[in-house]
Design an enzyme around this catalytic site. Structure first.
Site, short mmCIF file in Angstrom:
data_model
loop_
_atom_site.label_atom_id
_atom_site.label_comp_id
_atom_site.label_asym_id
_atom_site.label_seq_id
_atom_site.Cartn_x
_atom_site.Cartn_y
_atom_site.Cartn_z
N HIS A 375 0.80 -1.22 0.00
CA HIS A 375 0.00 0.00 0.00
C HIS A 375 0.84 1.28 0.00
O HIS A 375 0.28 2.38 0.03
CB HIS A 375 -0.94 0.00 1.21
CG HIS A 375 -1.77 -1.24 1.32
ND1 HIS A 375 -2.75 -1.54 0.41
CD2 HIS A 375 -1.73 -2.27 2.20
CE1 HIS A 375 -3.31 -2.71 0.74
NE2 HIS A 375 -2.70 -3.18 1.81
N GLY A 393 -8.20 -2.55 1.54
CA GLY A 393 -9.62 -2.88 1.41
C GLY A 393 -10.42 -2.38 2.61
O GLY A 393 -11.54 -1.89 2.47
#
Length: 596
Positions: A375, A393
């Site tokens: 990320h 998510g």
């Protein structure tokens, strides 16, 4: 790099190995791997990268080679290949060449046809490898893969062949499917080590900012300003409290699990709250493997996490973790322990809310404890097959839940009961999240899309809300069972005779917000501005000059002189807003006049 072509210099020592050159060999073959990847990544920008492995006389070799051999292998016989590979008309890319003495040859990998050494629903054994060793090493009909897709594609083809077998072949060295699945059966019910999850207002605010709460939306202030009279923890912070076994790699410690946990995907998430989360706390969490499902292409591990605050169950999470490529062992496909995702209604949504994520959204969200470099690190994301780092998510999950809470519960966290989502596709920071919502009773179905592409990123999702009447019924009568109630009532009685005198000196209205167990419990107003002054339960009927928020216990300690108000303020135990300098006048109320 876009303006030129690249040639890396490897070595035969790296390709074939050479006694005494372990470090040199590793570095030189490492350059080949780097070159091959640069060739793939740079192709779209016309960046070509090739590798040479030269045999050349140099200062390094002149002490170990005869002089005439050093002369025969001089660099002049290598340089022309480099010049051609760098020429603008050369289209060669991602190749390896051996070169020396006027000779040039291109190298490639060759792979034996190999052998399949396991059958469907059977374990793979070293005995089976031994029995097929000649086939494994036979280069007749060998293939010559040039791309990683060819390599993986052939292995996928093998998996399809194994999966298409209807019967189980007799193999005295293999175990039955029941043996293979027994590993997972043994894991079901396994309890992971209990852990504590401590947090303060800092962590809850950081999380709220990470899922898009903003000062641009006034109703979000209760989530991002600890001085707000109704400061609250976003309900979905419950996943942060429980996530340690997932993000901390503790699933690798499950007995009998021989799956590759580097290939895990977060498939679905369920969260249920039994009461609003305290604004700060230290929760004890207990995690258990609820079930393991075989979906063929992978395994689904259901991890249930129960979180307790002061021995009371506050929230429950179910993480559905998909392990790619670990299925096909004949395990069960369904379970009554799964919190089921539900399709959205087949009609236009009742409401749609949008939020554009920041380019820094993933960098901000990861501060809540999910440090996966996928990320944040472009190189790691590229290795995983993404153009750039993707959003968590559970960050998208937080955005979506906040939209539902805002649209259908007016940000009242006490009305939030549960949420279930299925993660469908990744989101890139900077994209706009569009949450489409359908109200059916107290259940809000929703799905979340990327507005720019129309891709659904969260599907089959819903939030369950508690009806307004139920939340009212659950709220205890204000002031009940609070020590501070007796104090305010006594202040009111003692001010009856001297209220006018005090009002002239103080000329202010004070509002008190008393909390219990991290939740708002009562409001009191001490009006020393009008008439002879008065004390009453509830918010100020006009506007308060100063508002103080603290727990019932800390209020009593302040009144009894056990806790210094200034220290309580700077330590965060006492929150104040408005004209806080008026707090100096509280001395005469609590001691000089009320004589508490």
């Amino acid at each position: 790099m876009k303006k030129q072509k690249i040639v890396m210099t490897a070595s035969a020592s790296g390709i074939y190995g050479n006694f005494g050159q372990a470090n040199y060999s590793a570095a030189k073959l490492g350059l080949l791997g780097l070159s091959n990847t640069l060739a793939i990544e740079g192709q779209k920008s016309n960046i070509h990268c090739n590798t040479i492995a030269p045999a050349a006389g140099s200062r390094m070799t002149q002490s170990i080679m005869p002089e005439d051999l050093v002369e025969a292998l001089k660099p002049d016989y290598v340089a022309p290949l480099v010049l051609w590979l760098c020429h603008e008309s050369c289209e060669e890319n991602g190749s390896l060449f051996e070169v020396g003495g006027g000779w040039i040859g291109k190298l490639r990998w060759e792979r034996a046809l190999g052998a399949i050494v396991r059958q469907k629903n059977q374990r793979m054994t070293p005995e089976a490898v031994k029995a097929n060793w000649k086939k494994i090493c036979d280069f007749d009909n060998a293939s010559k893969p040039q791309r990683i897709q060819e390599s993986i594609g052939s292995i996928i083809g093998v998996l399809n062949k194994i999966d298409s077998e209807r019967g189980v072949l007799t193999n005295p060295t293999s175990h039955a499917a029941s043996t293979a699945t027994s590993e997972f059966a043994g894991a079901i019910g396994h309890k992971l080590p209990p852990f504590f999850s401590a947090y303060t207002e800092l962590e809850t605010i950081m999380y709220a900012l990470g899922v898009g709460a903003s000062i641009k939306e006034p109703k979000d202030m209760k989530f991002i300003y600890e001085g707000s009279t109704d400061f609250s923890c976003l309900p979905t912070f419950g996943v942060i409290i429980a996530q340690k076994p997932i993000v901390g790699g503790e699933l690798s410690g499950i007995p009998g699990f021989s799956v590759n946990l580097e290939k895990v995907l977060h498939g679905e998430q369920y969260l249920e709250l039994y009461k609003p989360l305290p604004r700060a706390g230290n929760l004890k969490c207990e995690a258990v493997i609820a079930d393991v499902l075989d979906k063929g292409s992978g395994l689904v591990i259901l991890v249930d996490v129960y979180s307790y605050f002061e021995e009371e169950l506050v929230c429950y999470n179910q993480f559905s973790i998909f392990v790619v490529g670990s299925g096909g062992i004949g395990g069960k496909r369904t379970s009554n322990k799964v919190k089921v995702a539900l399709a959205v209604p087949n009609r236009p949504p009742d409401a749609v809310l949008r939020d554009t994520t920041s380019l820094n959204q993933a960098a901000l969200y990861r501060l809540s404890g999910d440090w996966n470099p996928l990320h944040i690190d472009p190189n790691f994301a590229g290795f995983a097959g993404f153009d750039k780092p993707i959003l968590h998510g559970l960050c998208t999950f937080g955005f979506s839940a906040r939209h539902v809470l805002q649209q259908f519960a007016d940000n009242d966290v006490s009305r939030f009961k549960a949420i279930k989502v299925r993660f469908a596709k990744p989101v890139y920071p900077g994209q706009t999240l569009q949450t489409e919502m359908w109200k059916e009773g107290n259940r809000i179905h929703f799905q979340t899309k990327i507005e720019e592409t129309g891709d659904i990123v969260i599907s089959n999702a819903y939030v369950d809300l508690i009806p307004t009447s139920d939340t009212s019924a659950k709220t205890p009568s204000e002031g009940g069972e609070l020590q501070s109630t007796l104090v305010f009532e006594e202040i009111g009685r003692r001010l009856k005779d001297i209220g006018h005198e005090v009002a002239e000196k103080v000329n202010a209205v004070f509002e008190w917000h008393i909390t219990k167990g991290g939740h708002a419990a009562a409001k009191w107003t001490v009006d020393l501005k009008s008439g002879s002054g008065k004390v009453y339960q509830g918010p100020a009927k006009g506007s308060a000059d100063a508002t103080f928020t603290l727990s019932d216990e800390d209020f009593m300690d302040v009144v009894l002189g056990k806790l210094d108000p200034q220290k309580a303020f700077f330590s965060g135990r006492l929150k104040a807003r408005g004209n806080i300098m008026l707090s100096q006048k509280l001395q005469m109320i609590l001691k000089d006049y009320a004589k508490l």
